[in-house]
Motif scaffolding. Sequence first.
Motif, PDB file in Angstrom:
ATOM      1  N   SER A 141      31.932  41.273  36.996  1.00  9.80           N
ATOM      2  CA  SER A 141      31.705  40.195  37.958  1.00  9.80           C
ATOM      3  C   SER A 141      32.355  38.886  37.511  1.00  9.80           C
ATOM      4  O   SER A 141      32.805  38.097  38.343  1.00  9.80           O
ATOM      5  CB  SER A 141      30.206  39.987  38.166  1.00  9.80           C
ATOM      6  OG  SER A 141      29.951  39.072  39.213  1.00  9.80           O
ATOM      7  N   ARG A 145      34.857  36.840  39.858  1.00 13.91           N
ATOM      8  CA  ARG A 145      34.625  35.428  40.207  1.00 13.91           C
ATOM      9  C   ARG A 145      35.820  34.557  39.869  1.00 13.91           C
ATOM     10  O   ARG A 145      36.252  33.725  40.663  1.00 13.91           O
ATOM     11  CB  ARG A 145      33.386  34.915  39.465  1.00 13.91           C
ATOM     12  CG  ARG A 145      32.978  33.499  39.874  1.00 13.91           C
ATOM     13  CD  ARG A 145      31.893  32.980  38.960  1.00 13.91           C
ATOM     14  NE  ARG A 145      32.423  32.579  37.668  1.00 13.91           N
ATOM     15  CZ  ARG A 145      31.760  32.684  36.510  1.00 13.91           C
ATOM     16  NH1 ARG A 145      30.554  33.215  36.477  1.00 13.91           N
ATOM     17  NH2 ARG A 145      32.318  32.262  35.394  1.00 13.91           N
ATOM     18  N   GLY A 202      37.355  33.997  43.363  1.00 13.14           N
ATOM     19  CA  GLY A 202      36.182  33.288  43.838  1.00 13.14           C
ATOM     20  C   GLY A 202      36.446  31.917  44.424  1.00 13.14           C
ATOM     21  O   GLY A 202      35.547  31.083  44.481  1.00 13.14           O
ATOM     22  N   THR A 246      30.948  34.514  47.532  1.00 11.01           N
ATOM     23  CA  THR A 246      30.105  33.519  46.872  1.00 11.01           C
ATOM     24  C   THR A 246      28.708  34.073  46.637  1.00 11.01           C
ATOM     25  O   THR A 246      28.100  33.866  45.573  1.00 11.01           O
ATOM     26  CB  THR A 246      30.035  32.244  47.720  1.00 11.01           C
ATOM     27  OG1 THR A 246      31.355  31.687  47.837  1.00 11.01           O
ATOM     28  CG2 THR A 246      29.114  31.217  47.094  1.00 11.01           C
ATOM     29  N   HIS A 295      29.262  37.018  43.753  1.00  8.67           N
ATOM     30  CA  HIS A 295      29.837  36.684  42.444  1.00  8.67           C
ATOM     31  C   HIS A 295      29.783  35.198  42.089  1.00  8.67           C
ATOM     32  O   HIS A 295      30.086  34.843  40.940  1.00  8.67           O
ATOM     33  CB  HIS A 295      31.302  37.141  42.382  1.00  8.67           C
ATOM     34  CG  HIS A 295      31.477  38.616  42.522  1.00  8.67           C
ATOM     35  ND1 HIS A 295      30.897  39.521  41.665  1.00  8.67           N
ATOM     36  CD2 HIS A 295      32.162  39.353  43.442  1.00  8.67           C
ATOM     37  CE1 HIS A 295      31.218  40.755  42.037  1.00  8.67           C
ATOM     38  NE2 HIS A 295      31.970  40.677  43.113  1.00  8.67           N
ATOM     39  N   THR A 344      31.145  31.122  42.615  1.00  8.41           N
ATOM     40  CA  THR A 344      32.421  30.471  42.874  1.00  8.41           C
ATOM     41  C   THR A 344      33.218  30.295  41.590  1.00  8.41           C
ATOM     42  O   THR A 344      32.655  30.160  40.501  1.00  8.41           O
ATOM     43  CB  THR A 344      32.215  29.096  43.533  1.00  8.41           C
ATOM     44  OG1 THR A 344      31.397  28.290  42.681  1.00  8.41           O
ATOM     45  CG2 THR A 344      31.554  29.241  44.894  1.00  8.41           C
ATOM     46  N   LYS A 345      34.489  30.283  41.746  1.00  7.53           N
ATOM     47  CA  LYS A 345      35.425  30.139  40.626  1.00  7.53           C
ATOM     48  C   LYS A 345      35.212  28.791  39.929  1.00  7.53           C
ATOM     49  O   LYS A 345      34.934  27.766  40.582  1.00  7.53           O
ATOM     50  CB  LYS A 345      36.851  30.240  41.159  1.00  7.53           C
ATOM     51  CG  LYS A 345      37.935  30.261  40.127  1.00  7.53           C
ATOM     52  CD  LYS A 345      39.275  30.551  40.817  1.00  7.53           C
ATOM     53  CE  LYS A 345      40.411  30.658  39.845  1.00  7.53           C
ATOM     54  NZ  LYS A 345      41.671  31.063  40.518  1.00  7.53           N
TER      55      LYS A 345
END
Length: 275
Positions: free
Chosen positions: A154, A158, A162, A265, A268, A270-271
Amino acid sequence: MAAETVPPVASKGLDAQGYIEREGSLGRVPHPFRPVVAAARDRVLGLFGSRLHSAYLYGSIPRGTARVGRSDLDLLLALRDEPTDADREDVRALGEALDGEFGQIDGVGTLLYSRTRLLSDLERHDLGWFVACLCTPLLGDDLAEYLPRYRPDSLLARETNGDLALLLPSWRERVEAADSDDTRRRLVRFMSRHLVRTAFTLVMPRWNGWTSNLAEMAEIFAAYYPERADQVRRAAVLGHAPTNDTAVLRTYVDDLGPWLADEYTRVHGTKTPRP
């Protein structure tokens, strides 16, 4: 959501320890594309000289699946210092020259970064993973030697994809500004590929494997989200054979894209924000 029936795939792209295997090699480059790769290698070295730390191929050419006249040449260049606007313009001009000279390819895409950024903690599970797992060394010292091994978890999902929610506003602007069939066709190809890859990485940790084949990505996603399966399967087709239909682009930015961003979102997160 229906019961999950995961489609068979010949290889899940993992080694015996469950790490993602590096895809592609120079030995897999199809014969028609070898003159293109040789020219790109020589011209990149001539352009940057000692400033170039390393250069890589990625995409269908080093995977051996490129189609003459349909596939683009994808390069990643790592400089010893931070690239400038002039460097980016030089790379753009180089790509245009190669595209015009070699009919085997349909466009050139070049990513340009510093060695420092590619090896940074912030990029460890995004650009670092990309270099270590999806790029084939062409010139210089391979940065993969300084990077960890990666699992399809995950965290990787992400940090790679993400950020779709952040991208959608600029995608809408590009759709509105598209004023030619060629521009719309290129947008359909780009967005189709991006959305299929995002759909796949959404379910990647549950499937526990890696593939870069768009059709396989779509089928794997379909097993987990059958209600969106047809849209993603269609996007996988358009990723190889794009149309210039504006309606397709509007569907991406108004329907599939927003749904996928919200679900990503939820699953996983958000980046990590970039500066």
